[in-house]
Design a protein around this motif. Structure first.
Motif, PDB file in Angstrom:
ATOM      1  N   LEU A   6       0.840  -1.199   0.000  1.00  0.00           N
ATOM      2  CA  LEU A   6       0.000   0.000   0.000  1.00  0.00           C
ATOM      3  C   LEU A   6       0.871   1.244   0.000  1.00  0.00           C
ATOM      4  CD1 LEU A   6      -2.768  -1.020   2.574  1.00  0.00           C
ATOM      5  CD2 LEU A   6      -2.880  -1.121   0.073  1.00  0.00           C
ATOM      6  N   ALA A   7       1.911   1.244   0.825  1.00  0.00           N
ATOM      7  CA  ALA A   7       2.826   2.390   0.886  1.00  0.00           C
ATOM      8  C   ALA A   7       3.543   2.583  -0.446  1.00  0.00           C
ATOM      9  CB  ALA A   7       3.838   2.204   2.016  1.00  0.00           C
ATOM     10  N   GLU A   8       3.929   1.494  -1.103  1.00  0.00           N
ATOM     11  CA  GLU A   8       4.603   1.594  -2.403  1.00  0.00           C
ATOM     12  C   GLU A   8       3.670   2.194  -3.455  1.00  0.00           C
ATOM     13  OE1 GLU A   8       7.539   1.212  -5.433  1.00  0.00           O
ATOM     14  OE2 GLU A   8       7.543   1.525  -3.279  1.00  0.00           O
ATOM     15  N   ALA A   9       2.396   1.791  -3.460  1.00  0.00           N
ATOM     16  CA  ALA A   9       1.431   2.352  -4.410  1.00  0.00           C
ATOM     17  C   ALA A   9       1.254   3.848  -4.165  1.00  0.00           C
ATOM     18  CB  ALA A   9       0.095   1.621  -4.303  1.00  0.00           C
ATOM     19  N   LYS A  10       1.194   4.260  -2.907  1.00  0.00           N
ATOM     20  CA  LYS A  10       1.091   5.690  -2.592  1.00  0.00           C
ATOM     21  C   LYS A  10       2.331   6.434  -3.078  1.00  0.00           C
ATOM     22  CE  LYS A  10      -0.325   6.616   1.636  1.00  0.00           C
ATOM     23  NZ  LYS A  10      -0.683   6.528   3.072  1.00  0.00           N
ATOM     24  N   ARG A  11       3.502   5.843  -2.896  1.00  0.00           N
ATOM     25  CA  ARG A  11       4.751   6.471  -3.347  1.00  0.00           C
ATOM     26  C   ARG A  11       4.741   6.642  -4.863  1.00  0.00           C
ATOM     27  NH1 ARG A  11       8.933   5.786  -5.976  1.00  0.00           N
ATOM     28  NH2 ARG A  11       8.603   3.584  -6.395  1.00  0.00           N
ATOM     29  N   ILE A  12       4.274   5.631  -5.588  1.00  0.00           N
ATOM     30  CA  ILE A  12       4.192   5.680  -7.053  1.00  0.00           C
ATOM     31  C   ILE A  12       3.275   6.825  -7.489  1.00  0.00           C
ATOM     32  CG2 ILE A  12       3.243   4.443  -9.062  1.00  0.00           C
ATOM     33  CD1 ILE A  12       4.354   1.850  -7.621  1.00  0.00           C
ATOM     34  N   VAL A  13       2.114   6.922  -6.857  1.00  0.00           N
ATOM     35  CA  VAL A  13       1.161   7.980  -7.201  1.00  0.00           C
ATOM     36  C   VAL A  13       1.748   9.353  -6.900  1.00  0.00           C
ATOM     37  CG1 VAL A  13      -1.044   9.003  -6.475  1.00  0.00           C
ATOM     38  CG2 VAL A  13      -0.911   6.568  -7.060  1.00  0.00           C
ATOM     39  N   TRP A  74      -6.419  -2.056  -0.831  1.00  0.00           N
ATOM     40  CA  TRP A  74      -6.347  -3.160  -1.774  1.00  0.00           C
ATOM     41  C   TRP A  74      -7.754  -3.462  -2.263  1.00  0.00           C
ATOM     42  CZ3 TRP A  74      -3.785  -5.738  -5.129  1.00  0.00           C
ATOM     43  CH2 TRP A  74      -4.159  -7.016  -5.517  1.00  0.00           C
ATOM     44  N   ASN A  75      -7.932  -3.551  -3.591  1.00  0.00           N
ATOM     45  CA  ASN A  75      -9.204  -3.939  -4.179  1.00  0.00           C
ATOM     46  C   ASN A  75      -9.012  -5.308  -4.802  1.00  0.00           C
ATOM     47  OD1 ASN A  75     -11.241  -4.340  -6.285  1.00  0.00           O
ATOM     48  ND2 ASN A  75     -11.942  -2.314  -5.660  1.00  0.00           N
ATOM     49  N   LYS A  76      -9.464  -6.340  -4.105  1.00  0.00           N
ATOM     50  CA  LYS A  76      -9.262  -7.724  -4.546  1.00  0.00           C
ATOM     51  C   LYS A  76      -9.902  -7.979  -5.909  1.00  0.00           C
ATOM     52  CE  LYS A  76      -9.951 -12.460  -3.020  1.00  0.00           C
ATOM     53  NZ  LYS A  76     -10.483 -13.326  -1.960  1.00  0.00           N
ATOM     54  N   GLU A  77     -11.122  -7.466  -6.113  1.00  0.00           N
ATOM     55  CA  GLU A  77     -11.823  -7.693  -7.387  1.00  0.00           C
ATOM     56  C   GLU A  77     -11.047  -7.113  -8.562  1.00  0.00           C
ATOM     57  OE1 GLU A  77     -15.808  -6.246  -7.118  1.00  0.00           O
ATOM     58  OE2 GLU A  77     -16.295  -7.588  -5.456  1.00  0.00           O
ATOM     59  N   ALA A  78     -10.457  -5.947  -8.386  1.00  0.00           N
ATOM     60  CA  ALA A  78      -9.701  -5.292  -9.455  1.00  0.00           C
ATOM     61  C   ALA A  78      -8.267  -5.820  -9.533  1.00  0.00           C
ATOM     62  CB  ALA A  78      -9.682  -3.787  -9.249  1.00  0.00           C
ATOM     63  N   GLY A  79      -7.821  -6.477  -8.476  1.00  0.00           N
ATOM     64  CA  GLY A  79      -6.432  -6.937  -8.444  1.00  0.00           C
ATOM     65  C   GLY A  79      -5.449  -5.786  -8.458  1.00  0.00           C
ATOM     66  N   ALA A  80      -5.842  -4.688  -7.805  1.00  0.00           N
ATOM     67  CA  ALA A  80      -5.018  -3.475  -7.821  1.00  0.00           C
ATOM     68  C   ALA A  80      -5.158  -2.742  -6.493  1.00  0.00           C
ATOM     69  CB  ALA A  80      -5.447  -2.565  -8.966  1.00  0.00           C
ATOM     70  N   VAL A  81      -4.174  -1.926  -6.202  1.00  0.00           N
ATOM     71  CA  VAL A  81      -4.284  -1.004  -5.080  1.00  0.00           C
ATOM     72  C   VAL A  81      -4.976   0.244  -5.602  1.00  0.00           C
ATOM     73  CG1 VAL A  81      -3.034   0.374  -3.376  1.00  0.00           C
ATOM     74  CG2 VAL A  81      -2.167  -1.895  -4.002  1.00  0.00           C
ATOM     75  N   HIS A  82      -6.024   0.653  -4.912  1.00  0.00           N
ATOM     76  CA  HIS A  82      -6.731   1.877  -5.272  1.00  0.00           C
ATOM     77  C   HIS A  82      -6.229   2.984  -4.363  1.00  0.00           C
ATOM     78  CE1 HIS A  82     -10.388  -0.072  -7.446  1.00  0.00           C
ATOM     79  NE2 HIS A  82      -9.229  -0.302  -8.032  1.00  0.00           N
ATOM     80  N   VAL A  83      -5.837   4.100  -4.987  1.00  0.00           N
ATOM     81  CA  VAL A  83      -5.232   5.217  -4.270  1.00  0.00           C
ATOM     82  C   VAL A  83      -6.041   6.474  -4.563  1.00  0.00           C
ATOM     83  CG1 VAL A  83      -3.137   6.595  -3.972  1.00  0.00           C
ATOM     84  CG2 VAL A  83      -2.945   4.152  -4.500  1.00  0.00           C
TER      85      VAL A  83
END
Length: 139
Positions: A6-13, A74-83
């Motif tokens: 989750l932290a990595e996805a936030k960093r990317i955004v 984490w959105n399991k259905e989408a298979g992605a982290v939603h930010v």
């Protein structure tokens, strides 16, 4: 889903937004999947990271973001982290009048370390209508 992902996805955004606001399309592209979907207010679809700055150049004389917070789940259905990145825009309208406090919400889906979708919402359209006397929206 680990807190690290989750932290990595936030960093990317946050890195993408920094490059995007610096009008560095190539730098922003490093954080995006090749087929990334970009949807701006009003359903405007764009391809590639050069679209948002080009659109903003028509709407503002200058614009920057003042981030308030970034949240990720984490959105399991989408298979992605939603930010979600939220904050305020500040800058100048095309006529040079300064503005501040224009709310924004940016949504991102991050999968395998890349942004695969982004959606942008803000108060600009309502504020521009109000400035033209065409809306009841508060300034």
């Amino acid at each position: 889903m680990t807190e690290d992902r989750l932290a990595e996805a936030k960093r990317i955004v946050e890195a993408y937004l920094e490059r995007s606001m610096a009008k560095d399309a190539e730098g922003a592209r490093r954080y995006m999947a090749p087929d990334c979907e970009i949807v701006f207010t009003g359903g405007r679809r764009m391809s590639g990271p050069d679209g948002p700055p080009a659109f903003n150049a028509k709407r503002y004389a200058s614009v920057q973001k003042r981030p308030l917070r970034t949240d990720a789940v984490w959105n399991k259905e989408a298979g992605a982290v939603h930010v979600w990145a939220t904050g305020h825009l500040h800058g100048a309208w095309p006529d040079g009048e300064a503005f501040d406090g224009n709310r924004y919400v940016d949504f991102f889906a991050v999968r395998d370390g890349l942004i695969v979708r982004t959606e942008v919402w803000n108060d600009s359209a309502e504020i521009l209508l109000a400035r033209a006397g065409l809306s009841e929206a508060p300034l």
